[in-house]
Design an enzyme around this catalytic site. Structure first.
Site, short mmCIF file in Angstrom:
data_model
loop_
_atom_site.label_atom_id
_atom_site.label_comp_id
_atom_site.label_asym_id
_atom_site.label_seq_id
_atom_site.Cartn_x
_atom_site.Cartn_y
_atom_site.Cartn_z
N TYR A 249 0.82 -1.21 0.00
CA TYR A 249 0.00 0.00 0.00
C TYR A 249 0.86 1.26 0.00
CZ TYR A 249 -3.48 3.38 1.58
OH TYR A 249 -4.30 4.48 1.69
N HIS A 274 -4.74 -16.61 -0.93
CA HIS A 274 -5.80 -17.48 -0.42
C HIS A 274 -6.14 -18.58 -1.44
CE1 HIS A 274 -6.44 -14.45 2.71
NE2 HIS A 274 -7.22 -15.31 3.33
#
Length: 341
Positions: A249, A274
């Site tokens: 970020y 994931h």
């Protein structure tokens, strides 16, 4: 001395054979050919460790690269002023009394400590405890062993029968009965997820922190009181949140990207890992968990326009209904791909 080394080698070889037979599922035909077929339950922990090491190495590289730029600029400035004092000229007394600074952190011991510490973000130094609390370590370790057995028992008692009993429904695609099975699976799945959260983020990480003397124990915050989806993702997994914020970020913001683009990239990276931890062990590429992660973004925007109580209810509903739905989708595809064929 030679006999001692040989005996230790035999013991180590026997231990590795037992370990691989426990972790690997070997069919009778494959055993004759001495080939192994990895099972999902043994592949997921291995891939999780690989992912953790990968994220740690990225942090290690980025932080030391930044320190190297500052270090070289300082050396150049001192050389211009005629007061150059390189790292090689520092005395042993200066090295021992000075805090850890670049490049003295580039040691195997420093890197190994980072790899064993319960954090994903590298620092030159970490806050450490002054003593080892053996009773705290024993309690957390006992919780890990006990809850691991409880998770396995609950999975075999609640989750697995509910999935197996849905095999015929997958063939007929009776959506009403599948919805009923999904609702029956929601509560036990949530209980297992909460038990796993406590086992890993509270028991295991605190035990590892006590063992390594790592004093920063902020592994999670009160995510159960989250007022919206965005707050939930910021609180429930602090090590991953700090890594994504620091190494994705903020890097994107420094390069001129907007905050919305930074949030999107962080979610995409999280969704990829994931999916990686699920698709690879199951040996089939699906995007259900990836889509489930991406769907959290519109839910986060929606929950911002709700009251804190409504946002908290939406957060819990997404956990209780979204997770079993994804489990059903993967089990459906796994059943049709491997069991039926």
């Amino acid at each position: 001395m030679i006999d001692l080394v040989r005996n230790r080698s035999r013991v180590l070889k026997s231990f590795m054979e037992i370990y691989f037979r426990l972790c690997l599922r070997i069919s009778s035909e494959e055993e004759k050919l001495c080939t192994f077929r990895l099972s999902p339950q043994s592949t997921v922990p291995a891939l999780a460790v690989v992912t953790i090491v990968f994220l740690k190495l990225i942090s290690y590289k980025q932080v030391n690269s930044a320190y190297r730029v500052v270090y070289l600029s300082e050396l150049a400035g001192r050389a211009v002023r005629g007061r150059t004092k390189s790292s090689a000229t520092l005395s042993s007394a200066e090295k021992s009394y000075c805090p850890v600074v670049y490049p003295f952190n580039l040691r195997w011991r420093n890197m190994y400590y980072f790899m064993l510490s319960p954090t994903l973000c590298y620092e030159l130094e970490y806050p450490t405890t002054s003593s080892f609390n053996s009773w705290f370590f024993v309690r957390r370790s006992a919780e890990v062993l006990f809850l691991s057995s409880v998770l396995l028992a609950f999975f075999q008692q609640w989750i697995l029968p509910a999935l197996v009993n849905s095999n015929e429904l997958f063939l007929t695609m009776d959506y009403s009965r599948l919805t009923e099975k999904l609702l029956k699976l929601a509560v036990p799945n949530q209980i297992l997820w909460l038990l796993f959260f406590y086992l890993y983020f509270h028991s295991a990480l605190n035990a590892l922190a006590e063992l390594t003397g790592f004093a920063d124990r902020e592994f999670y915050l009160d995510w159960w009181n989250s007022r919206n989806q965005a707050e939930f993702w910021q609180k429930w997994n602090i090590p991953v949140h700090k890594w994504g914020k620091r190494h994705i970020y903020k890097v994107l913001l420094q390069k001129g990207y907007s905050k919305s683009q930074g949030y999107l990239v962080v979610f995409l990276v999280s969704a990829f890992f994931h999916e990686y931890l699920v698709s690879v062990p199951l040996k089939m590429f699906r995007v259900w968990i990836f889509l489930g992660m991406i769907s959290q973004m519109p839910l986060a925007v929606l929950s911002l326009n709700l009251s804190p109580r409504q946002g908290n209810i939406l957060m819990w509903l997404s956990l209780m209904l979204g997770q079993p739905a994804i489990v059903f989708m993967y089990y459906h595809d796994y059943y049709l791909t491997y069991v039926m064929h």
